[in-house]
Design an enzyme around this catalytic site. Sequence first.
Site, PDB file in Angstrom:
ATOM      1  N   HIS A  49     -25.703 -12.233 -84.907  1.00 22.01           N
ATOM      2  CA  HIS A  49     -24.882 -11.043 -84.772  1.00 22.01           C
ATOM      3  C   HIS A  49     -25.772  -9.809 -84.865  1.00 22.01           C
ATOM      4  O   HIS A  49     -26.951  -9.897 -85.222  1.00 22.01           O
ATOM      5  CB  HIS A  49     -23.785 -11.019 -85.847  1.00 22.01           C
ATOM      6  CG  HIS A  49     -24.285 -10.930 -87.246  1.00 22.01           C
ATOM      7  ND1 HIS A  49     -24.234 -11.975 -88.137  1.00 22.01           N
ATOM      8  CD2 HIS A  49     -24.858  -9.915 -87.920  1.00 22.01           C
ATOM      9  CE1 HIS A  49     -24.744 -11.604 -89.288  1.00 22.01           C
ATOM     10  NE2 HIS A  49     -25.138 -10.361 -89.183  1.00 22.01           N
TER      11      HIS A  49
HETATM   12  P1  TYD Z   1     -21.564 -14.502 -92.036  1.00 17.72           P
HETATM   13  O1  TYD Z   1     -21.568 -13.120 -91.444  1.00 17.72           O
HETATM   14  O2  TYD Z   1     -21.159 -15.630 -91.117  1.00 17.72           O
HETATM   15  O3  TYD Z   1     -22.986 -14.819 -92.671  1.00 17.72           O
HETATM   16  P2  TYD Z   1     -24.436 -14.819 -91.950  1.00 17.72           P
HETATM   17  O4  TYD Z   1     -24.700 -13.420 -91.513  1.00 17.72           O
HETATM   18  O5  TYD Z   1     -25.399 -15.249 -92.997  1.00 17.72           O
HETATM   19  O6  TYD Z   1     -24.387 -15.789 -90.825  1.00 17.72           O
HETATM   20  O7  TYD Z   1     -20.616 -14.482 -93.302  1.00 17.72           O
HETATM   21  C1  TYD Z   1     -20.104 -15.677 -93.858  1.00 17.72           C
HETATM   22  C2  TYD Z   1     -18.737 -15.363 -94.491  1.00 17.72           C
HETATM   23  O8  TYD Z   1     -18.890 -14.494 -95.600  1.00 17.72           O
HETATM   24  C3  TYD Z   1     -17.786 -14.686 -93.528  1.00 17.72           C
HETATM   25  O9  TYD Z   1     -16.492 -15.259 -93.740  1.00 17.72           O
HETATM   26  C4  TYD Z   1     -17.779 -13.255 -93.958  1.00 17.72           C
HETATM   27  C5  TYD Z   1     -18.087 -13.333 -95.442  1.00 17.72           C
HETATM   28  N1  TYD Z   1     -18.836 -12.178 -95.967  1.00 17.72           N
HETATM   29  C6  TYD Z   1     -18.199 -11.327 -96.851  1.00 17.72           C
HETATM   30  O10 TYD Z   1     -17.011 -11.466 -97.176  1.00 17.72           O
HETATM   31  N2  TYD Z   1     -18.924 -10.285 -97.390  1.00 17.72           N
HETATM   32  C7  TYD Z   1     -20.225 -10.060 -97.057  1.00 17.72           C
HETATM   33  O11 TYD Z   1     -20.844  -9.096 -97.584  1.00 17.72           O
HETATM   34  C8  TYD Z   1     -20.846 -10.945 -96.092  1.00 17.72           C
HETATM   35  C9  TYD Z   1     -22.272 -10.723 -95.688  1.00 17.72           C
HETATM   36  C10 TYD Z   1     -20.113 -11.997 -95.592  1.00 17.72           C
END
Ligand code: TYD
Length: 131
Positions: A49
């Site tokens: 992303h």
């Molecule tokens: P995600 O964006 O998929 O993680 P990465 O960037 O490591 O691939 O996030 C995983 C889950 O955690 C998603 O359901 C969103 C949640 N999340 C939060 O609630 N707060 C946060 O600060 C972050 C980074 C993720």
Amino acid sequence: MNYKLIPMQVFGDKRGKLVSLESRRNVPFQIKRVYYIFDTLPEEERGKHAHKNLEQIVIAIDGSCQLVLDDGASREEVWLNRPDVGLYIGKNMWREMRHFSYGCKLVILASDYYDEKEYIRDYGEFLRCLK
Ligand code: TYD
């Protein structure tokens, strides 16, 4: 490429080592959020992303992983494997995280609160947003 590796000062003595992270000092933004990733597996990838405005610093405080950074024009790979080096990622950078060592621990400092609306999770949309 809107990223850079930032070496952090290490305060070490015979008791061990310490790194301090401070808003607008060795961290180039106001820290509003800290989160961490643990229990990683080598076959699993994360990220994939970009953020419209968010700035972040990623630190592998234990173990290692590879970050792929893409500004829409080129793609670079960076290994994170030191607890005293932070990877600054600015806005409009597509990032992927892969090749995690077992149980790698990443600490991430962010310039704003979590906001899913601020994410771009589709690579085609990321390229369109850059125009
Ligand atoms: P995600 O964006 O998929 O993680 P990465 O960037 O490591 O691939 O996030 C995983 C889950 O955690 C998603 O359901 C969103 C949640 N999340 C939060 O609630 N707060 C946060 O600060 C972050 C980074 C993720």
